[in-house]
Design a protein around this motif. Structure first.
Motif, PDB file in Angstrom:
ATOM      1  N   GLY A  42       0.785  -1.223   0.000  1.00 30.09           N
ATOM      2  CA  GLY A  42       0.000   0.000   0.000  1.00 30.09           C
ATOM      3  C   GLY A  42       0.817   1.272   0.000  1.00 30.09           C
ATOM      4  N   HIS A  43       2.083   1.165  -0.405  1.00 30.00           N
ATOM      5  CA  HIS A  43       2.938   2.350  -0.446  1.00 30.00           C
ATOM      6  C   HIS A  43       2.459   3.330  -1.516  1.00 30.00           C
ATOM      7  CE1 HIS A  43       4.755  -0.555  -3.307  1.00 30.00           C
ATOM      8  NE2 HIS A  43       4.838   0.517  -4.075  1.00 30.00           N
ATOM      9  N   ARG A  44       2.933   4.548  -1.443  1.00 28.94           N
ATOM     10  CA  ARG A  44       2.503   5.592  -2.372  1.00 28.94           C
ATOM     11  C   ARG A  44       3.399   5.612  -3.612  1.00 28.94           C
ATOM     12  NH1 ARG A  44       1.172  11.064   0.767  1.00 28.94           N
ATOM     13  NH2 ARG A  44       0.058  11.444  -1.196  1.00 28.94           N
ATOM     14  N   HIS A  45       2.973   6.397  -4.599  1.00 38.14           N
ATOM     15  CA  HIS A  45       3.718   6.510  -5.849  1.00 38.14           C
ATOM     16  C   HIS A  45       3.993   7.972  -6.185  1.00 38.14           C
ATOM     17  CE1 HIS A  45       1.842   2.464  -6.360  1.00 38.14           C
ATOM     18  NE2 HIS A  45       3.015   2.193  -6.874  1.00 38.14           N
ATOM     19  N   LEU A  46       5.029   8.151  -6.984  1.00 35.62           N
ATOM     20  CA  LEU A  46       5.353   9.452  -7.541  1.00 35.62           C
ATOM     21  C   LEU A  46       5.181   9.379  -9.047  1.00 35.62           C
ATOM     22  CD1 LEU A  46       8.765  10.107  -5.722  1.00 35.62           C
ATOM     23  CD2 LEU A  46       6.507  10.827  -4.955  1.00 35.62           C
ATOM     24  N   VAL A  47       4.797  10.495  -9.652  1.00 30.76           N
ATOM     25  CA  VAL A  47       4.799  10.608 -11.107  1.00 30.76           C
ATOM     26  C   VAL A  47       6.090  11.290 -11.522  1.00 30.76           C
ATOM     27  CG1 VAL A  47       3.742  11.738 -13.099  1.00 30.76           C
ATOM     28  CG2 VAL A  47       2.299  10.650 -11.381  1.00 30.76           C
ATOM     29  N   LEU A  54       5.563   6.023 -13.412  1.00 29.01           N
ATOM     30  CA  LEU A  54       5.294   5.988 -11.983  1.00 29.01           C
ATOM     31  C   LEU A  54       6.481   5.389 -11.254  1.00 29.01           C
ATOM     32  CD1 LEU A  54       1.618   4.654 -11.967  1.00 29.01           C
ATOM     33  CD2 LEU A  54       2.345   6.947 -11.305  1.00 29.01           C
ATOM     34  N   ALA A  55       6.770   5.916 -10.072  1.00 30.19           N
ATOM     35  CA  ALA A  55       7.856   5.401  -9.248  1.00 30.19           C
ATOM     36  C   ALA A  55       7.312   5.105  -7.854  1.00 30.19           C
ATOM     37  CB  ALA A  55       8.994   6.414  -9.156  1.00 30.19           C
ATOM     38  N   VAL A 170      -9.848  10.132  -9.666  1.00 27.01           N
ATOM     39  CA  VAL A 170      -9.080   9.097  -8.965  1.00 27.01           C
ATOM     40  C   VAL A 170      -7.591   9.400  -9.049  1.00 27.01           C
ATOM     41  CG1 VAL A 170     -10.820   7.338  -9.496  1.00 27.01           C
ATOM     42  CG2 VAL A 170      -8.843   7.611 -11.015  1.00 27.01           C
ATOM     43  N   PRO A 171      -6.785   8.841  -8.123  1.00 29.97           N
ATOM     44  CA  PRO A 171      -5.333   8.905  -8.278  1.00 29.97           C
ATOM     45  C   PRO A 171      -4.933   8.221  -9.583  1.00 29.97           C
ATOM     46  CG  PRO A 171      -5.944   8.116  -6.080  1.00 29.97           C
ATOM     47  CD  PRO A 171      -7.196   8.123  -6.906  1.00 29.97           C
ATOM     48  N   VAL A 172      -3.976   8.776 -10.286  1.00 28.30           N
ATOM     49  CA  VAL A 172      -3.629   8.229 -11.597  1.00 28.30           C
ATOM     50  C   VAL A 172      -3.076   6.807 -11.482  1.00 28.30           C
ATOM     51  CG1 VAL A 172      -1.244   9.090 -11.734  1.00 28.30           C
ATOM     52  CG2 VAL A 172      -2.612   8.862 -13.825  1.00 28.30           C
ATOM     53  N   ASP A 173      -2.426   6.468 -10.358  1.00 25.43           N
ATOM     54  CA  ASP A 173      -1.935   5.096 -10.215  1.00 25.43           C
ATOM     55  C   ASP A 173      -3.080   4.097 -10.091  1.00 25.43           C
ATOM     56  OD1 ASP A 173      -2.646   5.939  -7.672  1.00 25.43           O
ATOM     57  OD2 ASP A 173      -0.753   5.382  -6.714  1.00 25.43           O
ATOM     58  N   LEU A 174      -4.211   4.543  -9.530  1.00 25.71           N
ATOM     59  CA  LEU A 174      -5.380   3.675  -9.436  1.00 25.71           C
ATOM     60  C   LEU A 174      -5.968   3.408 -10.820  1.00 25.71           C
ATOM     61  CD1 LEU A 174      -7.012   2.288  -7.163  1.00 25.71           C
ATOM     62  CD2 LEU A 174      -8.569   4.236  -7.221  1.00 25.71           C
TER      63      LEU A 174
END
Length: 220
Positions: A42-47, A54-55, A170-174
């Motif tokens: 459940g860690h977060r991501h960076l664009v 995504l990172a 929504v968050p783009v990673d989702l």
């Protein structure tokens, strides 16, 4: 006289001392792509706005790039909010003008290109489609969700069923997660029953998670 073989030197078994190298190895833990720290589920991501990728990020790095302009703006932390707005329903003609060949797509504002971009699921993953800015305005003019959309890090996710549209911010990673889940279950030309079931499950989870768009945003 034949000498019995032990479990450690039985023909075909690995030489003594090498057993640890022949056992299945646990998967490598995920690491922050900036500092190398171990990551939890459940860690977060960076664009990465330069490479449009995504990172994965640890909490300190995610917090660092949550500030506007941090790191010269190359990395931006993906927010976690999910918003719903029943009023965001593109009319059929406006949707057709976007030239999206399927009933589901997500849109985000790409700051490097200076325009909105559309992507939709396919057997190969996320397929990108160019959007006429005038068509974008016609489809989402007056939409509170479109007004709130943060460039690069958030997306408008739209699912159409006949004249009806469900639209979420929504968050783009989702949004990319949905594409990955669809690709995993895709069968045949139209995705098949498994992909449709996965889509229903995803939107069911999204409905539970979403909050209504802030009232002040509706009157902008």
């Amino acid at each position: 006289m034949n000498t019995p073989h032990t479990a450690q030197d039985r023909p075909g078994s690995p030489p003594r001392g090498l057993h640890r190298f022949t056992r299945p190895r646990p998967p490598e833990p995920e690491r922050c792509e900036l500092c190398g720290a171990d990551l939890t589920a459940g860690h977060r991501h960076l664009v990465d706005t330069e490479h449009r990728s995504l990172a994965c990020a640890c909490p300190p790095c995610a917090l660092l790039f949550d500030r506007p302009g941090a790191g010269s703006g190359r990395f931006r932390t993906v927010p976690g909010r999910v918003l719903a707005d029943p009023g965001t329903t593109p009319a059929t003609d406006a949707w057709n003008a976007l030239h999206i060949p399927v009933s589901i797509a997500f849109f985000f504002r790409n700051s490097a290109l200076g325009r909105p971009v559309a992507l939709y699921p396919s057997p190969a993953g996320a397929t990108e489609s160019e959007i006429d800015p005038a068509a974008w305005d016609a489809a989402f003019a007056g939409s509170a969700l479109a007004e709130l959309l943060e460039p690069d890090v958030e997306a408008l996710l739209v699912r159409r069923a006949g004249e009806r549209s469900d639209c979420y911010l929504v968050p783009v990673d989702l949004a990319y997660e949905l594409v990955g889940r669809m690709r995993l279950h895709w069968k045949g030309f139209d995705g098949g029953a498994e992909a449709r079931a996965e889509l229903d499950s995803f939107f069911g989870e999204l409905t539970k998670r979403a909050t209504d768009v802030p009232r002040e945003a509706e009157h902008r």
